[in-house]
Every structure is written in C-alpha cells, then in structure tokens.
Write an enzyme that holds these catalytic residues in place. Structure first.
Site, PDB file in Angstrom:
ATOM      1  N   HIS A  45       0.808  -1.214   0.000  1.00  0.00           N
ATOM      2  CA  HIS A  45       0.000   0.000   0.000  1.00  0.00           C
ATOM      3  C   HIS A  45       0.848   1.275   0.000  1.00  0.00           C
ATOM      4  CE1 HIS A  45      -3.680  -2.192   0.439  1.00  0.00           C
ATOM      5  NE2 HIS A  45      -3.325  -2.739   1.590  1.00  0.00           N
ATOM      6  N   ARG A  76       7.107  -5.262   3.183  1.00  0.00           N
ATOM      7  CA  ARG A  76       5.785  -5.891   3.039  1.00  0.00           C
ATOM      8  C   ARG A  76       5.536  -5.957   1.535  1.00  0.00           C
ATOM      9  NH1 ARG A  76       0.062  -4.875   4.749  1.00  0.00           N
ATOM     10  NH2 ARG A  76       0.308  -2.685   4.237  1.00  0.00           N
ATOM     11  N   GLU A 151      -4.852 -11.644   8.617  1.00  0.00           N
ATOM     12  CA  GLU A 151      -5.662 -10.428   8.510  1.00  0.00           C
ATOM     13  C   GLU A 151      -7.038 -10.679   7.908  1.00  0.00           C
ATOM     14  OE1 GLU A 151      -3.676  -7.712   5.869  1.00  0.00           O
ATOM     15  OE2 GLU A 151      -3.003  -9.316   4.542  1.00  0.00           O
ATOM     16  N   ASP A 177      -7.404  -4.797   8.772  1.00  0.00           N
ATOM     17  CA  ASP A 177      -8.115  -5.753   7.920  1.00  0.00           C
ATOM     18  C   ASP A 177      -8.756  -6.860   8.743  1.00  0.00           C
ATOM     19  OD1 ASP A 177      -7.864  -4.685   5.329  1.00  0.00           O
ATOM     20  OD2 ASP A 177      -5.793  -5.330   5.227  1.00  0.00           O
TER      21      ASP A 177
END
Length: 258
Positions: A45, A76, A151, A177
């Site tokens: 993200h 990530r 998540e 999430d």
C-alpha cells in the site's frame, strides 16, 4: 552477523519496528539510525515502486551504519508471488511480510519463494543482498525471515495450521483488515472489541504452540508498549506519512493558539 536478526526472531526476543509508506530515502536513512530493530517498507500500500524499495533499503543500511544501530530493512510485499518476493530479497531486504495468507498452502508458497533449492524455489541472483547476507544459498536461507500476515477471517480460521508450516519465521497481525473481516464498520469499531481480542488471543496461542514470534501493527508508541506488555513478541509503529501530518498539525495548533 548477517543472520543476527533472524536469530533474534527465532529466539522470540522482543523487537520493535517502524513502518514507512513514503518514497523518501532521506527519511529512511534517519529512521535507520534511531535504533529500531527494523524498518518495514510497505510495497503493498506504500506510495513507491521497486526503485523506491531498493533505494529505501540502501538508505536504511546507510542510516544504521552511520548511527551504529542494528536496524534492518524488511519489505511488506504485494503478494506471495515468487517474483515479487525474490525482487525484495535481491534488493537487500532481511525479510518479507507477506499479506493475505489465508491457508497453509499460502504460507508454504511464501516460504518456498524466499528460500533457495532444495528448501524452496528462489532463483539464484542475489544482486545487492550478497553484499550483506552473502551469496551462499544456505547463508541466505538462514538469514531471511518470512512473516505471514493474519488479517482475514479465513486466515484466522486456519491460523493453527499456518503457524505449523515449516520454515515460517513468524506471524504478523494486520489489525485493520482483521477487524473488518470480523464485521467492524471501521478498524477501531468498539462493537467488535471482544471478538477482536479473542482473535488476537487465538493468533498468539497458535504462535506459542509452534514457538513462533508474533508481531502486530500499531499506530503509536503507547499502543506498541501495551501490545508488548500483553505478550506480543514485537510491534511495528506506523507510519512516516501519518506521523508527519500529526506532528505538523500539532505544531500548527501550538503556533495558532499561543
């Protein structure tokens, strides 16, 4: 030692990290010298591409060297895709945080993507990573960490089996999430607080049963301190963009209300 971070994870020592979403190497260099155990670059993200991940990892290393810290860079990644994981590791990441691990097979694929044969399927081409981790596959395999994000509801339901996957370095909780998966209207929805707490307990228990560390994402230092006191192995404080805005807003409020 190149595998020091991995060994600390294996021993489930307490670790603290910071989260970065900006394509700003100078910022990451400063973060690298503060003393965090790791700085995680968000390739899923975050507001950066592969070149940003590469220069970001270089900046973290430079900051750690200048500050005399043992801070390492994690990424990530976007997915369990072997090409994505391989690129992050070739760029010099000490490990990957893999999102959307819903089944044991997802964790198996992530581990395989991060390890060289015969343990995995990682293609040999260490590039920048060989400067610090070493070009010998066995050394790289011992030094790299693979964290599976829990998540989703499916990931939670399968967490005991996921935690038992050989070669997995630990579990990483994505609380926003996970809360939405449990029916929250927003990540901090108080209506699902009990279910969320029970989910955290279940994830910790699965990690403990397999002698794995379990890390959790937090918004600030106070939250990180509380999670560590609750028994989490590690916590990530997030993130540079959010904290930059909060700090600037605070200074503006002070200046305009003097």
């Amino acid at each position: 030692m190149s595998d020091q971070f991995a060994q600390r994870m294996h021993k489930r020592e307490r670790i603290l990290g910071y989260w970065s979403v900006l394509d700003a190497p100078v910022v990451l260099e400063r973060l690298g010298r503060i003393g965090f155990d790791y700085v995680a670059i968000d390739g899923q993200h975050g507001l950066l591409g592969y070149s940003g991940i590469l220069t970001g990892l270089m900046a973290i290393d430079a900051g750690a060297a200048a500050g005399g810290t043992r801070t390492v860079g994690l990424v990530r990644v976007q997915s369990k895709d072997p090409a994505v994981i391989g690129q992050a590791l070739d760029a010099g990441a000490h490990g990957v945080i893999v999102p959307l691990v819903n089944r044991p097979s997802d964790a198996l694929e992530a581990v395989a993507a991060a390890k060289y044969p015969p343990l995995g399927i990682r293609s040999y081409g260490p590039m920048r990573s060989q400067l610090r981790i070493g070009p010998i596959p066995a050394e790289a395999d011992a030094s790299v960490v693979v964290l599976a994000m829990i998540e989703t509801r499916e990931g939670l339901e399968n967490v005991e089996k996921i935690a038992a996957v050989p070669g997995l370095s630990g579990l990483y909780i994505g609380p926003s999430d996970l809360a939405l998966a449990l029916g929250a209207r927003r990540p901090d929805d108080p209506d699902i607080a009990e279910d969320f707490a029970a989910a955290l307990d279940r994830i910790r228990a699965a990690a403990d049963a397999n002698k794995l560390p379990v890390l959790i994402h937090t918004p600030d230092g106070e939250s990180a301190r509380r999670r560590l006191a609750e028994g989490f192995t590690g916590a990530t404080i997030a993130s540079d963009l959010v904290h930059l805005e909060a700090s600037a807003r605070n200074h503006l409020d002070i200046a305009t209300h003097a």
